[in-house]
Design an enzyme around this catalytic site. Structure first.
Site: not given
Length: 662
Positions: A324, A284, A630, A313, A403, A628
């Site tokens: 993501e 990341r 669900c 991760e 996007d 943040h």
């Protein structure tokens, strides 16, 4: 006779004899029909009395069936007659009139309709080119009516109903090719209008989604002289084209995986499941550099199924990590600090930075230079553009929505040409819009485009009043840079005589020359993944839909595919939920979509292809997480009133950053 008065009198008296005689006479001979509707003094209407022709066809819709039968018999006679006395344009006029006839809306007329279509499709070229000219005279509604009749004709011939109404397919194989060629003339007429008479999607024939599309595609590839629907891509829906592109990519993925497996076996290495995937492993903290290195080292694996993992991760990529990765990477690359893309607030779109143009010498500034393929992974200024192209290709092949906010002209450039030349062939310019227009520039810089339009239409003395030179000045990242449009352009005045040349050079500079190296890297990145002849089937607008999805949210369709765990569809809380969502504006509805799926746009197949699961969750209102979270934890049984649910839901999705639902 006064036609409309005669129609009114016939309806009142129920005596249609005179109208029956009239229709029998005018449709029994092409020369008679042309004599009635032609008027050479109407030069603007191509010599056709459109109002009279429309009145004749409109009145026919409300006539008794006996008159419809009379018209069909007369049309048969007209098709059988000899026409030595017809002028060359009269045949096209007569067929133009017949193609609009409402008698062809029913299946029993299809044998005759087929012959009318064949006659129109096989007109000699000088006469056939008149048909698109005539079709342009029709308004959108009348053109839709013609398209609807032909599309229904194709669908019923392709999927004939039970019974013996139609001749056997073996004796009518020419029916669909004839219809497709007439539709091609209508499509040409529509494309030549600005703005177009109808949206291109109105030529889609959804029934063709159910034919063997791969068979059609391979027939088109192997036997181009034999009819295939792929020869007429405007008839195929975007869903059908996506299916062809996806299946073609899957076959290429399978082929690449087999090659990897064969190579492993030949080296006596134990095969692993990973060889069937394009495995991207990134940190990341070094997202862009790691992604660049991964893609550069795995160029031969780009057509495999994508799987992403973030180093350090835990977790398996079931689609969420891939989304993501796309989301974070695109967001980071489009940051102004990267200096790759410039955001234009008036059009709300991004365009390529001209930074690379600063490095060109004076000679290169007036000719688009090439950067070889090998430079794309070495030149720091081009690697990221290549990466964005690869990302777009991976998104198409992995059915992921990005996007991105590029103008429509970007996708035209991406298909120029739709198939790149062989490696090493640098004679073909890549990603260049031929003869760019002011409308193209308006998609990026509407204020500049307006200024150029005013320059062309200015009636005063351009040189004295405007004092402009052959230069282009663009603002990027808060600073204005100026480039000459031709050698010594800073000393050449723009005048009334050369202003058209100035505008042409200006458009070519902004849309082509100044960004050629960047866009070429972007183009090659996209085509390194999407190297498929199926791209020839796509319009630029359809490529944009495949990459970015549709911005229109259809909650009714989404509701149909929503699943419930712990609720019933008719529970009051569920009814309240949908009532609240439907009351939101489109912007909030898109944010809701972003909140639960990770994207605020709808896939090509529509909301019906998406999945949404609403789950009952235990806990108290105080335990409810903020944005943040669900989505299922927003729908607690405690929210029984619409006002409570509306307030909490609106706050949550207004602040949502795109965390998905399981």
């Amino acid at each position: 006779m006064n036609f409309r008065q005669e129609v009114k009198r016939a309806h009142q008296s129920l005596n249609y004899q005179s109208l029956q005689n009239f229709y029998a006479r005018i449709f029994s001979s092409h020369s008679e029909l042309c004599s009635l509707i032609s008027d050479d003094s109407l030069s603007t209407d191509c010599g056709i009395k459109l109002e009279l022709l429309h009145a004749i066809n409109d009145a026919l819709r409300g006539m008794p069936s006996i008159i419809h039968k009379t018209v069909l018999k007369s049309i048969i006679n007209s098709l059988l007659e000899d026409r030595p006395s017809l002028r060359s344009e009269d045949e096209a006029k007569a067929l133009f009139a017949l193609l609009q006839s409402p008698v062809f809306a029913v299946q029993r007329s299809y044998t005759i309709f087929a012959h009318v279509l064949r006659r129109a499709a096989t007109l000699p070229p000088p006469e056939r080119v008149l048909l698109p000219h005539y079709f342009r005279l029709l308004g959108g509604d009348r053109l839709r009516s013609v398209i609807r009749h032909i599309a229904q004709f194709v669908a019923i011939r392709q999927f004939p109903p039970s019974g013996k109404v139609l001749p056997p397919p073996s004796k009518s194989r020419w029916w669909i090719p004839a219809a497709a060629r007439v539709l091609a003339l209508i499509n040409a007429a529509n494309e030549s209008c600005s703005p177009s008479l109808i949206h291109f999607s109105e030529l889609y024939n959804m029934a063709l989604d159910h034919v063997d599309l791969l068979k059609e595609y391979f027939l088109w590839q192997s036997t181009p002289n034999k009819f295939s629907y792929c020869q007429f891509p405007f008839m195929l829906s975007i869903a059908a084209k996506r299916y062809i592109l996806t299946k073609d990519s899957e076959q290429q993925m399978i082929l690449n995986a087999r090659r990897s497996l064969a190579a492993k076996v030949s080296r006596r290495h134990p095969p692993q499941i990973d060889i069937f995937f394009l495995n991207i492993r990134v940190r990341r903290s070094h997202l862009v550099s790691d992604s660049l290195n991964e893609i550069a080292s795995k160029q031969g694996e780009l057509k495999k199924k994508l799987k992403v993992s973030f180093l350090g991760e835990p977790g398996l990529d079931m689609g969420g990590l891939t989304k993501e990765w796309f989301l974070l990477l695109v967001r980071q690359i489009f940051e102004p600090d990267y200096g790759m893309f410039v955001y234009h607030r008036h059009s709300r779109s991004y365009w390529f930075s001209t930074e690379e143009a600063l490095e060109l010498n004076e000679e290169e500034q007036f000719a688009m230079g090439n950067a070889g393929d090998e430079d794309l992974t070495q030149a720091p200024g081009l690697r990221e553009y290549h990466l964005i192209g690869v990302l777009m290709g991976l998104a198409v092949y992995n059915s992921t929505i990005l996007d991105l906010h590029f103008p429509a002209v970007c996708y035209r450039k991406l298909l120029s040409p739709p198939i790149p030349p062989p490696p090493g062939d640098e004679s073909v310019l890549l990603g260049v819009v031929q003869q760019p227009t002011i409308e193209d520039l308006a998609e990026i810089m509407p204020d500049v485009a307006k200024g150029l339009s005013e320059l062309l239409s200015y009636e005063g003395n351009v040189q004295e009043d405007m004092c402009m030179f052959f230069e282009v000045s663009l603002e990027e990242y808060g600073s204005v840079r100026t480039w000459p449009l031709r050698p010594n352009g800073d000393k050449v005045h723009v005048t009334n005589e050369n202003r058209e040349e100035f505008v042409a050079l200006y458009l070519d500079w902004v849309l082509n020359a100044s960004i050629y190296r960047q866009f070429r890297a972007f183009y090659l990145g996209f085509h390194s993944v999407c190297a498929s002849n199926a791209l020839i089937l796509l319009r630029p607008e359809e490529v944009e839909l495949l990459v970015c999805g549709s911005p229109t949210v259809d909650l009714a369709e989404l509701r149909k595919v929503t699943e419930y765990d712990g609720f019933r569809p008719d529970d009051s809380i569920i009814s309240n939920l949908w009532d609240v969502l439907e009351s939101l504006n489109q912007d909030l509805q898109r944010k809701f979509l972003l909140f639960v799926t990770g994207s605020d746009r709808v896939p090509v197949g529509g909301t019906g292809e998406m999945t949404l699961k609403v789950t009952r969750s235990s806990g108290s209102i105080e335990d409810l997480p903020e944005a943040h979270t669900c989505f299922n934890q927003l729908v607690l049984p405690a929210y029984q009133s619409k006002s409570q649910l509306s307030k909490k839901l609106t706050i949550a999705i207004s602040n949502a950053e795109g965390f998905g639902l399981e």
